[in-house]
Design a protein around this motif. Structure first.
Motif: not given
Lengths: 366, 366, 366
Positions: B43-47, B64-68, B264-268
């Protein structure tokens, strides 16, 4: 690169360089009454950043693109030259297939781009033997598509630069629907061989390409796919002629005759199996008109036929020219096309209408 | 750069430099049958882009971090060295707490990262006394988390790099649900003191950290929270040993025993109160194998126990090594974990299964 | 710039330079009880990248902004100086109108910004005659707004930096609703003329601006719009005085008296027709206090009145100062406002309350 023989101190070429591109786009189309009524539309295209260079013999090459509708990484790989002739690349890199790096001269690419067989980038490892003794070879193993495959953790599987299949079309699915049966390509082997011949001023690369891999539905293997092509790429003085003949097939276990594809924040469809033929002719003309340093005139023609879903052929013919002026590179394209994405149709459409699009893409590259 | 030796004037180091990183990631896991069936995923991780430097004595540091799946600012602060020993920072900066800058050697960090107590970044002002006379001190006031707190104007409160609480879990909430009762940390005081001792080749930092702040529900104060830790960080020749003991508590007025976290776009979820212990050992080995210049072997172990929500312990053990080669830095991690995010579980999970993940993270840093 | 007189070889100034800005923002407001209860909020504002320079006589100027809630291109144009006095620009560029480049000294701009008449950027072509013989002139043709107009292919039409209308408000629409009747400006002609006079130490630009274009509903023309302004901009020693009087009108065929606007991932409304008057006074003070090199004190006042939708006036008064220190530029603004976006109201609101906002914007520019 420019070192004199006398220079004894080693010149470090280390470092990563920032580049990029900014593009805006004007279009006037036959297929949108609103666009015609406004005498065309002017849109922002991309803000692009490139990182390229090497540190300590290991190289980096990456590109990210910001659109008004998505952010996408086109490629991102590290590389190492492990012999004089061979380089290995790992990451999101270009799948070696057919005319290279492009099978076209215009801004839209050829019809092959829209079926995932031109300028396609996936996640894997690639071994590249550079041209030497008149031949070159690329061998790749692509673990999955650039978004991590069928289970990739992404915002949307359609937010990608290069077309890939994202599902199989079940009976009743619309051609633009979100895929009800998600699939992803995986474990693809890919090879491309090119042989260079020259006769006087005529230089030609003759090549053959093939790829084959699996289709995964998230739980298990759900089919496989393959494609192959033969191509030629000839230069004679300022003329360039590219020919390519391509066949591909997605063989889904449930027998689907149409696949869902995703790119540019949009879901579309292609036939599960089809044949493509492309013919690209171009003439380059160096000039010195104020800031203008070069012109290229071209005609690019492509046809996708023998589609397994019984839909009509996709055709695209582009007559145009490009203008280089300083950092500026502008395409003027007059497109006539049938069942062609971005020209009023779908690669899985069944229209008999030829649509027209006049397009100016104003790009600044650095 | 082009100054002659005679030039006595101070060398201006003004200017902001661009850096960054590109990473891709391979994983093979015990907890996804699909992943195993595909022999893992790539998988692509970060730019990532970094801006760092100073203009006129005022410094800037931002990433700044660009993820998918999201775009996130990790840190973004301005700084000023107002005495020889003291620097002030304002903006999104790292909360001083425990082993610094990381309480781990591997790519996953320690279990503390997932409860917001390692490499956490919030919005505030930080005073840093650098090491001098064997001691160093950090004192921070963090107005709120890096997304502006409970009322921050953001696309999603889960689109962040470092874990923070985003709500309290009410009875009936699932552990991955969007928080029904939003909360945000605010007005947090934070301090970290480190004392350095050495005996021959053995150098050790001994430290203590504490933080305390409020919880806000958008209208009014809804509770408070605090955490403290003691840590040690020892170097002996090529060996490094990190120890840390940590306790934290979120004290919500309605008595919730479980908190919602987001990243990470996720609730836990995490327990409202727990204790953590971590032990990290590493051995560094400089080498000269082609482009490879360094290896580090490590074992990192972490345990989160005494959870207020009655769920089972979180455990993570990582055995691995990292390889430096030019700009490339690659982690090879074999992870065994229970109730651990990114390894098939949740920090608020109640599983007795130990999951396994083999992971290769290929990063290029410049 | 640093060429000595003796140097005869031409110095290439080719190349694109990266710049940018990072900003965070503190606010304390009268209109949010939660904000007051927390003694204000500290938020991330922007991570900004700028590309600027020229290659082979063709120039580039572009800016992209990353927020916690959207990514937006502020401007992106290519330019060419085709005579000593005239430059042509194509792409997303600033609409020439009124005081230039800003009709304000504070971080919030003037009330005109929120009705799309200050620092507005659209897609088109602009001819700029630089100041010479005491006059300057800008003539622009803007094909559509920066997101490609009513049919632009975008994630959201509200994800833009500069305010534009995105629809007409029908009876029953809320002022913050998604526009039920989408519209876009198109084929706008724009002109701005400035004449410079000086008497001793007093230097004044007197100017007039006008623009007129169409409104499109996707299928056909649905109305037209126009605006005009007169302005003056005077400098006397360290003092600066800006005056501007502005009128605008959106003339929708269905007679709507209120328009939907979009920006910053948010839909809002403005009257279809209104008048605006602004008065901005500032005093600049160069200092040398440690890293601090300049201060500017200002009062900016704006009023939007005679609104066609019958709603009460919009008023904003800002008293503040800015501080330059190295790369750092910080605004301290005390805002009092009625019916003003970002200060607890809408430009189409009907409140008689004066709201208050104290704001510190910490920006680092390079």
């Amino acid at each position: 690169a420019n070192e004199s023989a006398e220079q004894s101190a080693p010149v470090s070429e280390d470092g990563i360089k920032l580049g990029g591109a900014i593009r805006t786009n004007y279009s006037h189309t036959s297929y949108s009454d609103g666009n015609k009524d406004r005498t065309g539309d002017f849109a922002f295209d991309i803000f692009r950043l490139n990182l390229n260079g090497s540190i300590g013999d290991v190289l980096l090459n990456a590109e990210i693109r910001f659109f008004d509708y998505m952010t996408a990484v086109k490629y991102a790989y590290v590389g190492y030259q492990f012999t004089d002739d061979w380089q290995v690349q790992a990451g999101i890199t270009q799948v070696p297939f057919g005319n290279w790096p492009y099978n076209s001269h215009n801004w839209f690419f050829s019809t092959n781009y829209y079926i995932g067989l031109e300028d396609d980038h996936d996640l894997g490892i690639l071994f590249k033997r550079q041209l030497s003794d008149n031949w070159q070879l690329d061998l790749g193993f692509f673990k999955n598509d650039e978004l991590g495959g069928v289970d990739g953790y992404v915002g949307s599987r359609a937010d990608r630069y290069s077309y890939d299949i994202v599902g199989a079309r079940l009976p009743g699915d619309g051609i633009y629907d979100d895929p009800a049966q998600p699939l992803g390509e995986y474990n693809t082997l890919s090879g491309r061989f090119g042989y260079h011949v020259s006769q006087g001023e005529l230089k030609t690369e003759l090549g053959v390409s093939a790829l084959a891999g699996g289709l995964h539905n998230g739980q298990t293997r759900a089919g496989d796919y393959h494609a192959w092509a033969v191509h030629s790429n000839s230069h004679y003085h300022n003329w360039n002629l590219q020919l390519q003949y391509t066949k591909y097939q997605y063989d889904v276990d449930n027998g689907a005759d149409r696949m869902a594809v995703g790119a540019y924040a949009f879901y579309d469809s292609i036939a599960a199996e089809a044949t493509s033929a492309t013919v690209n002719l171009a003439y380059s003309m160096p000039v010195e008109w104020g800031p203008v340093t070069g012109l290229q005139f071209y005609n690019n023609y492509g046809l996708v036929y023998d589609k397994s879903d019984g839909s009509r052929d996709t055709m695209m013919n582009i007559t145009g020219f490009s203008v280089a002026a300083g950092g500026l590179f502008t395409y003027f394209d007059l497109v006539h096309a049938k069942n062609q994405p971005f020209v009023g149709g779908s690669a899985s459409g069944d229209s008999s209408e030829t649509e027209r699009r006049f397009n100016i893409n104003i790009g600044y590259y650095f």
